[in-house]
Design an enzyme around this catalytic site. Structure first.
Site, mmCIF file in Angstrom:
data_model
loop_
_atom_site.group_PDB
_atom_site.id
_atom_site.type_symbol
_atom_site.label_atom_id
_atom_site.label_comp_id
_atom_site.label_asym_id
_atom_site.label_seq_id
_atom_site.Cartn_x
_atom_site.Cartn_y
_atom_site.Cartn_z
ATOM 1 N N ASP A 478 0.839 -1.206 0.000
ATOM 2 C CA ASP A 478 0.000 0.000 0.000
ATOM 3 C C ASP A 478 0.873 1.254 0.000
ATOM 4 O O ASP A 478 2.073 1.214 0.315
ATOM 5 C CB ASP A 478 -0.869 -0.039 1.270
ATOM 6 C CG ASP A 478 -2.158 0.746 1.137
ATOM 7 O OD1 ASP A 478 -2.301 1.529 0.185
ATOM 8 O OD2 ASP A 478 -3.023 0.584 2.030
ATOM 9 N N ASP A 548 -10.777 2.078 -3.193
ATOM 10 C CA ASP A 548 -11.323 1.814 -1.861
ATOM 11 C C ASP A 548 -12.846 1.807 -1.880
ATOM 12 O O ASP A 548 -13.476 1.442 -0.892
ATOM 13 C CB ASP A 548 -10.828 2.877 -0.867
ATOM 14 C CG ASP A 548 -9.468 2.493 -0.303
ATOM 15 O OD1 ASP A 548 -9.062 1.335 -0.484
ATOM 16 O OD2 ASP A 548 -8.821 3.356 0.311
#
Ligand code: DGJ
Length: 728
Positions: A478, A548
């Site tokens: 990430d 997301d």
């Protein structure tokens, strides 16, 4: 050979499947001119298109107007400061601060295959699939060598470009702008497509008419970004999904980029693409070289859809690497939306137990397992397992998960440092910052100064230790903030313009180490959702978390835009719980599954807590994935209807390469009061072959499916349906 040099006309002819690209060396001064890029032609000499016999003429005929020549000539690689006032590709600052640069053809070589670009990701091919051309140009005053690099993928409509620059003088020079491609098109009547967005709204398709003036897409965020993807297409105003000329440009790079379409004074259109020149400079000492990242250029004579399928084929076969390249990926369940930071061994194991019974194949432990991280305000950099949460340690947890018959994956964010971390307390100067100025926080974190090798080594080694400590077979990498306050205590002021690019090179270096040391690990990239969904990342990780926003309806536009360029096999997509955590919408569980099926497919929920009727559907969804993933991952993608345009209905299809099967996905966003059914027309089938609908046993020809179509009946908002045909 698909690249020829035709001595008689001083022409380089690059031929891909249905594409020609022509460059000419003109005049006694050996200017390099761009003659043509488009549908394949057989001619070797169309140099009249360069208009050398018209005013302002070439300098050998009319040297009193050299500047006008530079400003109108369709140059193959435009340089700054000599008279081409359109966007240039190369700007060099010499020891006196002068910035003019003038290139002349010097030599070339043509060879089979394709070389990699040092330290950079790039497409690859062997002697059977590619031919390459290197054209060396010189600025004799600067003693600068500029090598233009081209490769042709013969069975695809793909030409790649990049540039290598060498300082052959004794004096150092600074490159202050190095773009990777430049093409002058005839005419100014084009449309431009770009993929624009924001966090949780990545890569929405934006199409606009362009005319005179500059239309640019760029980022200076240090990553390719949520906001703008390093992709544009230039297309005929009338081009559709199925027809018209389309030229796609995609930058194989994960940092600051710049691309621009410029409608110019003499009715030509210049496209450039490369590293964003803002905050960029690169010092070259004697004999040092700089290599610019690659631009992939795809031409389609049959609309946007053909461009899309070419990108997909190229990336699946000539960019994505590793053992997962051609493999079905394990169905994973990720605990992020299930628990956020609130988890421990017991909770993870209870999710894993339930998940394994339903047929899910891997548990991924997301953010929160290390240091003292119980929210996003601490511990980045402290890559040590938090045994208060992971009681018994990581190996114990992984073994337990393995005992359930599942694989185990882990989340990391190696590029970051929290001010509240042991690492920061020990090394406050390890973050990117300007001495004497407090850097801006973003998600309460700073970015590590990856221009320093000792930091890269330290972080990589601590991650390696974790990955070696247990049977970990998946990593989610990430990156949750953009770069600001650029500064490094080790980089001298004259080289500050190198920090952004050095950062990206170090990220690539770390990913290279990880994929080399752990070739069995499935690497999934992620950046606050999909802020680094670019071809550079695909070189290291076969899949990238797309957004997301896991809401099935929001995902329609996000995945439509993403799949315009990137293959479905690369699109990280999960079924999550409802009401959706980002938009609060409730959609049927089936619909969430159909949308996730057009990606890697997985789950992002607490399987022990979701409604029983949803949980019961999981085994069927898993069977659906196993049945269709080979087709979805490897087939040809066709857009049938666009929710992004009609606001009510979305439909896409994947046709197998041999055209023996097709899977159609329909999502009705808004139900209709009467005439429930909608007519859809398939694409890409064999028109005289008969196909059978697996559900209804109805038999129709490929022609009927494509030209007269079928009626699809759905009832209710957010409803969805799969339709599967195979050869009868
Ligand atoms: C952003 C990612 O996109 C999410 O999936 C999750 O991993 C969080 N970061 C964790 O901090």
């Amino acid at each position: 050979m698909s690249i020829k040099f035709i001595e008689e006309h001083k022409v380089f002819k690059l031929d891909a499947r249905d594409t020609s690209y022509i460059i000419a060396i003109v005049d006694e001064e050996r200017f390099l001119g761009h003659v043509y890029f488009g549908k394949k032609i057989i001619d070797n000499n169309i140099n009249h298109l360069l208009r050398l016999e018209e005013p302002p003429y070439v300098p050998s005929k009319n040297n009193r107007d050299r500047v006008s020549f530079y400003d109108s000539f369709p140059t193959e690689y435009s340089t700054h400061g000599i008279g081409d006032f359109r966007e240039s590709c190369l700007r060099v600052k010499d020891k006196n601060g002068h910035t003019a640069c003038r290139l002349q053809y010097s030599s070339h070589k043509i060879y089979k295959g394709k070389k990699s670009l040092k330290g950079l990701p790039s497409t690859f091919g062997d002697d059977n699939s590619c031919t390459s051309l290197e054209i060396t140009c010189l600025d004799n005053d600067l003693n600068l060598e500029v090598v233009l690099l081209y490769s042709v993928f013969e069975e695809l409509d793909v030409i790649t470009r990049s540039v290598r620059i060498k300082n052959c003088s004794k004096d150092e020079v600074f490159l202050t702008k190095v773009l990777s491609t430049c093409i002058d098109f005839d005419g100014i009547n084009y449309d431009m497509i770009s993929l624009h967005g924001s966090w949780a709204r990545e890569r929405h398709i934006s199409r606009k008419k362009i005319s005179y003036g500059k239309h640019s897409v760029s980022t200076i965020r240090g990553e390719s970004s949520h906001q703008d993807n390093p992709f544009i297409a230039l297309l005929d105003n009338s081009a559709t999904d199925e027809s018209g000329n389309v030229y796609g440009f995609n930058f194989v790079y994960s940092g600051n980029f710049f691309t621009q379409v410029e409608g110019c004074q003499f009715d030509t259109t210049r496209v450039v693409m490369g590293i964003n020149p803002e905050d960029f400079s690169w010092k070259l000492k004697e004999n040092e070289e700089f290599v610019a990242p690659e631009v992939v250029m795809v031409y389609s004579d049959k609309g946007i859809g053909k461009m899309t399928r070419t990108f997909h084929d190229l990336y699946r076969n000539h960019l994505i690497r590793g053992q997962f390249k051609d493999k079905k990926r394990p169905i994973l369940i990720n605990n992020w939306e299930a628990t956020y930071f609130d988890f421990n061994t017991e909770k993870l194991l209870s999710i894993a137990k339930e998940a394994s019974e339903l047929g899910i194949e891997m548990l991924v432990m997301d953010d929160g397992w290390f240091g003292k991280r119980n929210s996003d305000n601490s511990s980045l950099g402290d890559w040590v397992v938090n045994t208060e949460k992971i009681e018994g340690g990581l190996k114990n947890l992984v073994d337990e998960v393995n005992n359930l018959g599942m694989e185990f994956g882990i989340w990391i964010e190696p590029e970051m440092i929290s001010p509240n971390s042991d690492l920061y307390r020990e090394h406050p100067d390890w973050c990117i910052h300007i001495e004497g100025r407090t850097p801006a926080l973003c998600r309460e974190q700073y970015v590590l100064d990856l221009s320093r090798k000792e930091i890269v080594d330290y972080i990589y080694e601590s991650i390696k230790k974790v990955l070696s400590s247990a049977n970990i077979t998946y990593v989610k990498w990430d990156m949750n903030r953009q770069l600001t306050d650029l500064g490094s205590i080790v980089i001298p002021s004259e080289q500050h313009g190198e920090i952004f690019h050095r950062y990206v090179l170090s990220v690539y270096d770390m990913m290279n180490r990880l994929t080399t040391d752990f070739p069995y690990i499935l690497l999934e990239n992620c950046s606050g959702g999909g802020a680094r969904f670019d071809p550079g990342m695909l070189y290291y990780s076969p899949q990238i978390w797309c957004s997301d926003d896991t809401d099935a309806i929001e995902r329609l536009k996000i995945q439509e835009g993403t799949s315009m360029v990137y293959p479905l096999s690369a699109i990280g997509a999960h079924v999550s719980d409802c009401p959706n955590h980002t938009v609060g919408r409730t959609t049927p569980f089936e619909t969430r599954g159909y949308v996730a099926l057009a990606g890697t497919f997985g789950y992002e929920l607490d399987v022990t807590k979701i409604p029983e009727e949803d949980r019961k559907m999981i085994p069927d969804q898993i069977a659906m994935y196993h049945k269709f993933n080979d087709l979805v991952r490897t087939g040809d993608y066709y857009r049938i209807e666009n929710f992004s345009k009609n606001n009510s209905f979305d439909c896409w299809a994947v046709v197998s390469k041999d055209k023996s099967e097709v899977l159609v996905t329909c999502i009705q966003v808004l139900g209709r009061p009467n005439h429930h059914s909608r007519r859809i027309k398939l694409k890409g089938l064999l028109e005289s072959k008969m196909y059978v609908n697996e559900e209804t046993n109805e038999v129709l020809s490929g022609g009927a499916l494509m030209y007269s179509g079928i009626n699809v009946s759905l009832y209710g908002d957010y409803s969805g349906k799969l339709i599967y045909f195979k050869l009868a």
